[in-house]
Design a protein around this motif. Sequence first.
Motif, PDB file in Angstrom:
ATOM      1  N   SER A   1      -5.738 -14.747  -8.887  1.00  0.00           N
ATOM      2  CA  SER A   1      -5.549 -14.765  -7.495  1.00  0.00           C
ATOM      3  C   SER A   1      -5.422 -13.296  -6.920  1.00  0.00           C
ATOM      4  O   SER A   1      -4.072 -13.993  -6.311  1.00  0.00           O
ATOM      5  CB  SER A   1      -5.595 -15.839  -6.791  1.00  0.00           C
ATOM      6  N   ILE A   2      -5.719 -13.592  -6.700  1.00  0.00           N
ATOM      7  CA  ILE A   2      -5.765 -11.879  -5.416  1.00  0.00           C
ATOM      8  C   ILE A   2      -6.136 -11.604  -4.236  1.00  0.00           C
ATOM      9  O   ILE A   2      -7.396 -12.836  -3.560  1.00  0.00           O
ATOM     10  CB  ILE A   2      -6.427 -10.464  -6.224  1.00  0.00           C
ATOM     11  N   HIS A   3      -5.838 -12.018  -3.463  1.00  0.00           N
ATOM     12  CA  HIS A   3      -5.788 -12.148  -1.989  1.00  0.00           C
ATOM     13  C   HIS A   3      -5.213 -10.473  -1.397  1.00  0.00           C
ATOM     14  O   HIS A   3      -3.809  -9.838  -1.340  1.00  0.00           O
ATOM     15  CB  HIS A   3      -4.069 -13.337  -1.122  1.00  0.00           C
ATOM     16  N   LYS A   4      -6.243 -10.117  -0.511  1.00  0.00           N
ATOM     17  CA  LYS A   4      -6.091  -8.464  -0.223  1.00  0.00           C
ATOM     18  C   LYS A   4      -6.213  -8.264   1.139  1.00  0.00           C
ATOM     19  O   LYS A   4      -6.372  -9.180   2.169  1.00  0.00           O
ATOM     20  CB  LYS A   4      -7.481  -7.679  -0.631  1.00  0.00           C
ATOM     21  N   GLU A   5      -4.951  -7.448   1.739  1.00  0.00           N
ATOM     22  CA  GLU A   5      -4.565  -7.052   2.877  1.00  0.00           C
ATOM     23  C   GLU A   5      -5.572  -5.625   2.993  1.00  0.00           C
ATOM     24  O   GLU A   5      -5.088  -4.587   4.251  1.00  0.00           O
ATOM     25  CB  GLU A   5      -3.781  -7.498   3.668  1.00  0.00           C
TER      26      GLU A   5
ATOM     27  N   LEU B   1      -8.860  -3.852 -11.471  1.00  0.00           N
ATOM     28  CA  LEU B   1      -7.436  -2.947 -11.978  1.00  0.00           C
ATOM     29  C   LEU B   1      -6.441  -4.136 -12.124  1.00  0.00           C
ATOM     30  O   LEU B   1      -5.392  -3.885 -13.133  1.00  0.00           O
ATOM     31  CB  LEU B   1      -6.590  -1.949 -11.496  1.00  0.00           C
ATOM     32  N   ALA B   2      -6.387  -5.415 -11.605  1.00  0.00           N
ATOM     33  CA  ALA B   2      -5.069  -6.201 -11.567  1.00  0.00           C
ATOM     34  C   ALA B   2      -5.279  -7.099 -13.333  1.00  0.00           C
ATOM     35  O   ALA B   2      -4.650  -7.221 -13.785  1.00  0.00           O
ATOM     36  CB  ALA B   2      -5.523  -7.324 -11.113  1.00  0.00           C
ATOM     37  N   LEU B   3      -7.132  -7.717 -13.627  1.00  0.00           N
ATOM     38  CA  LEU B   3      -6.708  -7.620 -14.664  1.00  0.00           C
ATOM     39  C   LEU B   3      -6.888  -7.239 -16.067  1.00  0.00           C
ATOM     40  O   LEU B   3      -6.511  -7.484 -17.133  1.00  0.00           O
ATOM     41  CB  LEU B   3      -9.033  -8.644 -14.827  1.00  0.00           C
TER      42      LEU B   3
ATOM     43  N   GLY C   1     -10.218   2.858  -0.011  1.00  0.00           N
ATOM     44  CA  GLY C   1      -9.145   3.373   1.559  1.00  0.00           C
ATOM     45  C   GLY C   1      -8.312   4.676   1.562  1.00  0.00           C
ATOM     46  O   GLY C   1      -7.987   5.624   1.977  1.00  0.00           O
ATOM     47  N   GLY C   2      -7.797   5.249   0.264  1.00  0.00           N
ATOM     48  CA  GLY C   2      -6.948   5.361  -0.719  1.00  0.00           C
ATOM     49  C   GLY C   2      -5.427   5.897  -0.096  1.00  0.00           C
ATOM     50  O   GLY C   2      -4.211   6.211   0.070  1.00  0.00           O
ATOM     51  N   MET C   3      -5.627   3.874   0.014  1.00  0.00           N
ATOM     52  CA  MET C   3      -4.128   3.678   0.107  1.00  0.00           C
ATOM     53  C   MET C   3      -3.346   2.600  -1.195  1.00  0.00           C
ATOM     54  O   MET C   3      -2.438   2.037  -1.361  1.00  0.00           O
ATOM     55  CB  MET C   3      -4.132   2.717   0.934  1.00  0.00           C
ATOM     56  N   ALA C   4      -3.783   2.822  -2.716  1.00  0.00           N
ATOM     57  CA  ALA C   4      -3.956   2.511  -3.439  1.00  0.00           C
ATOM     58  C   ALA C   4      -4.199   0.391  -3.793  1.00  0.00           C
ATOM     59  O   ALA C   4      -2.908   0.587  -4.593  1.00  0.00           O
ATOM     60  CB  ALA C   4      -3.037   3.095  -4.561  1.00  0.00           C
ATOM     61  N   GLY C   5      -4.849  -0.188  -2.933  1.00  0.00           N
ATOM     62  CA  GLY C   5      -5.093  -0.958  -3.229  1.00  0.00           C
ATOM     63  C   GLY C   5      -5.630  -1.671  -4.670  1.00  0.00           C
ATOM     64  O   GLY C   5      -4.433  -2.926  -4.802  1.00  0.00           O
ATOM     65  N   GLY C   6      -6.214  -1.177  -5.524  1.00  0.00           N
ATOM     66  CA  GLY C   6      -6.269  -1.322  -6.452  1.00  0.00           C
ATOM     67  C   GLY C   6      -5.043  -1.624  -7.607  1.00  0.00           C
ATOM     68  O   GLY C   6      -5.132  -2.215  -8.400  1.00  0.00           O
TER      69      GLY C   6
ATOM     70  N   ALA D   1       0.728  -1.549   0.254  1.00  0.00           N
ATOM     71  CA  ALA D   1       0.609  -0.129  -0.243  1.00  0.00           C
ATOM     72  C   ALA D   1       0.631   1.007   0.363  1.00  0.00           C
ATOM     73  O   ALA D   1       2.506   1.185   0.395  1.00  0.00           O
ATOM     74  CB  ALA D   1      -1.178   0.072   1.170  1.00  0.00           C
ATOM     75  N   LYS D   2       0.208   2.604  -0.547  1.00  0.00           N
ATOM     76  CA  LYS D   2       1.142   3.509  -0.189  1.00  0.00           C
ATOM     77  C   LYS D   2       0.724   4.360   0.975  1.00  0.00           C
ATOM     78  O   LYS D   2      -0.745   4.423   1.375  1.00  0.00           O
ATOM     79  CB  LYS D   2       1.157   4.080  -1.260  1.00  0.00           C
ATOM     80  N   VAL D   3       1.475   5.513   0.955  1.00  0.00           N
ATOM     81  CA  VAL D   3       0.251   6.500   1.838  1.00  0.00           C
ATOM     82  C   VAL D   3       1.323   7.555   1.442  1.00  0.00           C
ATOM     83  O   VAL D   3       2.481   7.414   0.921  1.00  0.00           O
ATOM     84  CB  VAL D   3       0.946   6.453   3.219  1.00  0.00           C
TER      85      VAL D   3
HETATM   86  P1  ATP Z   1      -6.687   5.676  -4.895  1.00  0.00           P
HETATM   87  O1  ATP Z   1      -6.215   5.919  -3.418  1.00  0.00           O
HETATM   88  O2  ATP Z   1      -5.956   5.323  -6.001  1.00  0.00           O
HETATM   89  O3  ATP Z   1      -7.797   6.490  -5.511  1.00  0.00           O
HETATM   90  P2  ATP Z   1      -8.547   3.814  -3.238  1.00  0.00           P
HETATM   91  O4  ATP Z   1      -6.953   2.925  -2.392  1.00  0.00           O
HETATM   92  O5  ATP Z   1      -9.111   4.602  -2.575  1.00  0.00           O
HETATM   93  O6  ATP Z   1      -7.482   3.968  -4.769  1.00  0.00           O
HETATM   94  P3  ATP Z   1      -9.013   1.039  -3.992  1.00  0.00           P
HETATM   95  O7  ATP Z   1      -9.050   0.356  -2.947  1.00  0.00           O
HETATM   96  O8  ATP Z   1      -7.812   0.789  -5.439  1.00  0.00           O
HETATM   97  O9  ATP Z   1      -8.992   2.552  -3.758  1.00  0.00           O
HETATM   98  O10 ATP Z   1     -10.471   0.388  -4.541  1.00  0.00           O
HETATM   99  C1  ATP Z   1     -10.916   2.048  -5.483  1.00  0.00           C
HETATM  100  C2  ATP Z   1     -12.159   1.055  -6.267  1.00  0.00           C
HETATM  101  O11 ATP Z   1     -11.647  -0.301  -7.756  1.00  0.00           O
HETATM  102  C3  ATP Z   1     -13.349  -0.124  -5.623  1.00  0.00           C
HETATM  103  O12 ATP Z   1     -14.527   0.402  -5.574  1.00  0.00           O
HETATM  104  C4  ATP Z   1     -13.526  -1.049  -6.386  1.00  0.00           C
HETATM  105  O13 ATP Z   1     -14.342  -1.297  -7.112  1.00  0.00           O
HETATM  106  C5  ATP Z   1     -12.116  -0.620  -7.995  1.00  0.00           C
HETATM  107  N1  ATP Z   1     -11.613  -1.853  -8.037  1.00  0.00           N
HETATM  108  C6  ATP Z   1     -10.633  -2.060  -9.272  1.00  0.00           C
HETATM  109  N2  ATP Z   1     -10.214  -4.053  -9.132  1.00  0.00           N
HETATM  110  C7  ATP Z   1      -9.578  -3.057  -7.796  1.00  0.00           C
HETATM  111  C8  ATP Z   1      -8.732  -4.051  -6.892  1.00  0.00           C
HETATM  112  N3  ATP Z   1      -7.694  -4.710  -7.604  1.00  0.00           N
HETATM  113  N4  ATP Z   1      -8.846  -3.830  -5.561  1.00  0.00           N
HETATM  114  C9  ATP Z   1      -9.216  -2.662  -5.155  1.00  0.00           C
HETATM  115  N5  ATP Z   1     -10.399  -2.388  -5.910  1.00  0.00           N
HETATM  116  C10 ATP Z   1     -10.522  -2.229  -7.218  1.00  0.00           C
END
Ligand code: ATP
Length: 312
Positions: A97-101, A76-78, A106-111, A17-19
Motif C-alpha cells: 500500500s503506497i501513500h504518495k506525497e 517500481l515498488a512491486l 517530477g524529477g524527485m525520484a518518487g518511484g 524525495a531527492k534533489v
Molecule cells: P526520476 O527523477 O527518477 O526519473 P521522476 O521523479 O521523474 O523519476 P517518478 O515519480 O519516479 O518520476 O515516476 C516516473 C514514472 O514511473 C511515472 O510516470 C510512473 O508511470 C512510473 N512509476 C512506476 N512506479 C511508480 C511509483 N511507485 N511511483 C511513481 N511512479 C511510478
Amino acid sequence: MTSVLESPAPVTVRAPAKVNLELFVGPLRDDGFHALSTVYQAVGLHDDVTAALTDDWGCSVRGRDADKVPTDESNLALRAALALSEHTGGQEPVHLSIHKEIPVAGGMAGGSADAAAALVACDALWGTDVPKDELEGIAAGIGSDVPFLLHGGTAVGSGRGEVVTAVLAKGRYHWVFVPSLASGLSTPRVYAAFDERTAGTTLEEPQPSAALMSALRSGDASALAPVLDNDLQADAIGLQPAIGEVIESAMGFGALAAIVSGSGPTVAILADGAEGAIDLAVALTACGVAGDVLRATGPVQGAHILPTVRQL
Ligand code: ATP
C-alpha cells in the motif's frame, strides 16, 4: 499460506524525495546509460509503503498524483519486492500500500523512493535480513536513484548514479519545490534533447566539483546557492519553457538559487532560512506562476521503518 495468527504484522517504511544539487552528464557508456556525477540530497517529502503478507502479489496507491501511478508489475515498488523475493529464493506474496506525497514524474525520484521503501519493508516483513551491500545491488537493478534513497542524507552518485558515497555536509537547507507544471517531463525525453544538443561534442568524464564539496562543508546556504548546477537544465527548459519562468520569478522574489531538479520539471528553490521559504512559497503562489508549491528541508534520512502503521 500463513494463518492470521502466525502472520507477521505489516511493515511501513518511509522514503524521501531527492534533489540533485549538482548533475553532470558524461559520455554514453556501453550499456546505453550516460556516465553521471551527481550530488544528491534527500529532502523531507515522503512516500510511505506498507508491506503486508497476502495471497497474491499486488499494490495500491493513494495520495498525491495516485492516478498517474501504475499498479501492475511496472510499479517500481512491486518490481523491487519481486526482485528481493527472487534474490532470496522466493518469498510469500505481499500487497504493497503506497501513500504518495512525492510528485509523480517530477524529477524527485518518487518511484525510486517507493522501490527503496519496498525493499526495506519486505526485507523486514519476510525476515530475510539481506546484507546492506546486497540490498544496494538489488536497488541498483531497479533504478539508478534507488540506492541513494536507501542511503539518504547528502551523497555523491557516480557510475550511472547508483554508486553512492556519503559526503561531509553540514547545515540544514530550506527548499521550496514547484512541481505542478503542465505535465511531467519523462527522463528519456530530456536525455534525448541533451543528446541532440551535445551531438558532435566530446563529453568529459564527469566528476563532483570541489566548489560544491567545499560549500557543503561550510553548511552555509548562501555558499551553496551559486554552485548548484544541472547539465540537463537547458534541455528541460527547452522542452517546457514555463520552467524558466518559475526560475526567474523565484530569483525575483529573493531565492538564493533556483534550479531544475534532476530531469525536471520540478523547480527546486533554495531559500534563505525557514522564513525565507515561507515568503517564497506565498509569493510564488500569489503571483500565479506556480499552482502548487511544496516546502521541505534537507538532508533527511533514507528509507526507514516507521514504528506504527499509518492509516492509509
Ligand atoms: P526520476 O527523477 O527518477 O526519473 P521522476 O521523479 O521523474 O523519476 P517518478 O515519480 O519516479 O518520476 O515516476 C516516473 C514514472 O514511473 C511515472 O510516470 C510512473 O508511470 C512510473 N512509476 C512506476 N512506479 C511508480 C511509483 N511507485 N511511483 C511513481 N511512479 C511510478
